[in-house]
Write a protein that holds these residues in place. Structure first.
Motif, short mmCIF file in Angstrom:
data_model
loop_
_atom_site.label_atom_id
_atom_site.label_comp_id
_atom_site.label_asym_id
_atom_site.label_seq_id
_atom_site.Cartn_x
_atom_site.Cartn_y
_atom_site.Cartn_z
N LEU A 1 -8.25 -7.74 10.26
CA LEU A 1 -8.16 -8.45 8.99
C LEU A 1 -8.45 -9.92 9.30
N LYS B 1 5.85 -1.33 10.84
CA LYS B 1 4.51 -1.70 11.33
C LYS B 1 4.58 -2.81 12.38
N ALA C 1 -1.00 4.69 8.04
CA ALA C 1 -0.31 3.99 9.13
C ALA C 1 -0.35 4.78 10.43
N ALA D 1 -3.53 -12.07 -2.63
CA ALA D 1 -2.78 -10.89 -3.08
C ALA D 1 -1.45 -11.35 -3.65
N GLU E 1 2.85 2.61 3.71
CA GLU E 1 3.67 3.40 4.64
C GLU E 1 5.09 3.53 4.10
N GLU F 1 -5.34 -5.30 12.16
CA GLU F 1 -4.94 -6.52 11.43
C GLU F 1 -5.17 -7.74 12.31
N1 SAM Z 1 -0.66 1.51 5.37
C1 SAM Z 1 -1.83 1.64 6.21
C2 SAM Z 1 -1.67 0.75 7.42
O1 SAM Z 1 -0.58 0.27 7.63
O2 SAM Z 1 -2.61 0.59 8.17
C3 SAM Z 1 -3.05 1.38 5.39
C4 SAM Z 1 -3.25 -0.03 5.10
S1 SAM Z 1 -3.85 -0.69 3.65
C5 SAM Z 1 -3.81 0.56 2.48
C6 SAM Z 1 -5.51 -1.03 4.05
C7 SAM Z 1 -5.83 -2.40 4.60
O3 SAM Z 1 -5.93 -3.38 3.58
C8 SAM Z 1 -4.85 -3.00 5.55
O4 SAM Z 1 -4.95 -2.43 6.82
C9 SAM Z 1 -5.22 -4.48 5.53
O5 SAM Z 1 -6.10 -4.82 6.57
C10 SAM Z 1 -5.95 -4.65 4.21
N2 SAM Z 1 -5.31 -5.69 3.40
C11 SAM Z 1 -4.01 -5.84 3.11
N3 SAM Z 1 -3.80 -6.95 2.42
C12 SAM Z 1 -4.99 -7.57 2.29
C13 SAM Z 1 -5.44 -8.80 1.69
N4 SAM Z 1 -4.58 -9.63 1.11
N5 SAM Z 1 -6.73 -9.10 1.74
C14 SAM Z 1 -7.61 -8.29 2.31
N6 SAM Z 1 -7.27 -7.12 2.90
C15 SAM Z 1 -5.96 -6.76 2.90
#
Ligand code: SAM
Length: 458
Positions: free
Chosen positions: A230, A204, A165, A269, A130, A188
């Motif tokens: 999550l 967020k 987002a 991560a 985002e 999440e």
């Molecule tokens: N920016 C958007 C949002 O805020 O919803 C899209 C989110 S991101 C591209 C996709 C997803 O990856 C997130 O919603 C989160 O649940 C997941 N994610 C982030 N970090 C993670 C991690 N360390 N392990 C597993 N999933 C993760």
């Protein structure tokens, strides 16, 4: 607000001990696709007994079989921008992580799309961080147009699910106008305090705005929405009940609940370590989560990503997963760059198999990998889709469509080995179709595909 923390707390407090007989009665009821009450879900969440767990998995498997047959839908994520103004404690894209941020331009998006198509993908999940300045919504709109328009050797991407987002009704209307498939947004965590702790001082961090995103999406006319938690941020028992309250809210207000539910589990991560998170979900808990969701919302798709290992994926497909990603990269431009490993992915993945290998393995295990994108292209979305699913009639189109898209995959991306095993599976299954007219139509279409026609669907 529809997530009542006290109510969930009471459910968890009051249903800790349940007799074996009562659990068995609940499982029997669930077997008939009647879903579960909140109390029943709470009771199942406390199952620890091995025999009862086995029974839970077996009921989940039988529901999955009855509703989804042997089909498993395939997709891949496409990350086009890792700019992010957010501070999500668990995410590799969090703003304090220093690495060269980038967003793909039109040509680079086309290159990624061509590579995805070369792997056989027809359905993607579009992902961005985002950042209203470096990744404005107009950029996302243009990217969607580019992806759909990109001409590939064997046809275009046919369905774009979008995971961006939480945004405004107006922006959701523009997404809807661009013919997106499902709008996906993970809550999440539904636990308000933990949510705030996980998203400090950032856009967020507004729990209510994030929680009501699907209300705005529905208001804008997007009727396929995909939720998710999550797993690993808060107590998974709390999260499952909250997820179900969210689903109930959508059903009550808009006549249709989640089209899909994703079950991402926290992975290592950049900028975080797993030992900072006290609610990590074990493998056994994860299996229970998938199975209970399958019982609670039998007609809702369950999506599994390559965050999970091959073994775990194989196991939970049996307990109710209906869609899997394959060949995924979680870095921007990751499909193109041979130096992708230098890129900071959003998190690490655990299943490195190519889509071809996943397809072969699924077939070997008795499944039918499906590249079908027909429902939303034929207007079968929202409650129209759910009515068809609940009446069992969806089977009449899903099965033939799965077989036809698998045939396309074999003809365009398969090798000799797949041509033998895959075609045998396809024709065995086609000959089992009960309705004679559908069987004949499917057989005719399969022949047409073998002779070079493409994109046939019901
Ligand atoms: N920016 C958007 C949002 O805020 O919803 C899209 C989110 S991101 C591209 C996709 C997803 O990856 C997130 O919603 C989160 O649940 C997941 N994610 C982030 N970090 C993670 C991690 N360390 N392990 C597993 N999933 C993760």
């Amino acid at each position: 607000m529809f997530i009542n923390h006290d109510y969930i707390g009471e459910l968890l407090e009051n249903n800790k001990t349940t007799s074996k007989d009562e659990i068995k009665t609940i499982l029997q009821k669930a077997k008939n696709f009647q879903g579960l009450t909140h109390e029943e879900i709470a009771k199942l969440l406390y199952i620890e007994d091995g025999e009862l767990l086995k029974e839970l998995y077996s009921v989940a498997g039988s529901i999955k079989n009855k509703i989804y047959g042997k089909r498993v839908v395939m997709f891949a994520p496409l990350y086009i921008s890792n700019y992010c103004v957010n501070n999500c404690r668990y995410c590799g894209y969090q703003r304090c992580n220093e690495f060269p941020r980038r967003r793909l331009d039109k040509e680079q998006i086309q290159e990624e799309v061509k590579l995805l198509e070369k792997m056989g993908h027809k359905r993607i999940a579009l992902e961005v961080g985002e950042d209203p300045v470096n990744c404005p919504i107009d950029y996302v709109f243009e990217a969607i147009d580019t992806i759909y328009e990109t001409e590939n050797v064997n046809g275009n991407i046919r369905r774009i699910n979008v995971n961006i987002a939480a945004t405004t009704v107006e922006n959701y209307k523009s997404l809807k106008d661009r013919n997106i498939g499902t709008y996906i947004l993970f809550q999440e965590t539904y636990h308000e305090d933990i949510y705030k702790e996980m998203h400090p001082k950032c856009l967020k961090g507004d729990y209510n705005y994030h929680l009501t995103a699907f209300d705005r999406a529905m208001e804008a006319g997007i009727d396929d929405v995909g939720g998710g938690v999550l797993f690993g941020l808060a107590d998974y028992k709390f999260e499952i009940l909250a997820l179900m309250l969210h689903n109930d809210h959508l059903e009550k207000e808009y006549g249709v609940g989640f089209h899909t539910i994703s079950v991402p589990r926290l992975k290592k991560a950049e900028g975080m370590s797993l030992d900072q998170f006290p609610n990590i979900v074990t493998d056994d808990e994860f299996k229970k989560i998938v199975a209970i969701i399958r019982l609670a919302v039998p007609f809702t798709g369950i999506i599994l990503s390559t965050r999970e290992s091959v073994d775990m994926r194989n196991e939970v497909i049996d307990y109710g997963v209906s869609q899997v990603s394959a060949g995924s990269c979680t870095g921007v431009g990751g499909y193109k760059e041979s130096d992708a490993k230098k890129d900071v992915g959003q998190f690490i993945t655990s299943d490195e198999r190519t889509p071809l290998q996943v397809v072969k393995d699924l077939i070997k295990d008795g499944y039918i990998p499906s590249y079908c994108t027909a429902c939303y292209r034929s207007g079968r979305t929202g409650d129209r889709f759910m009515q068809l699913a609940k009446s069992g009639n969806i089977e009449n189109v899903c099965n033939p469509n799965a077989l036809m898209t698998l045939m396309e995959f074999i003809c365009d991306y398969g090798d000799e080995d797949l041509a033998i095993t895959g075609k045998k599976t396809i024709y065995d299954e086609a000959n089992k179709i009960e309705r004679e007219d559908m069987k004949q139509l499917t057989l005719k279409n399969l022949e047409k595909i073998e002779n070079g026609e493409r994109d046939l669907f019901l």
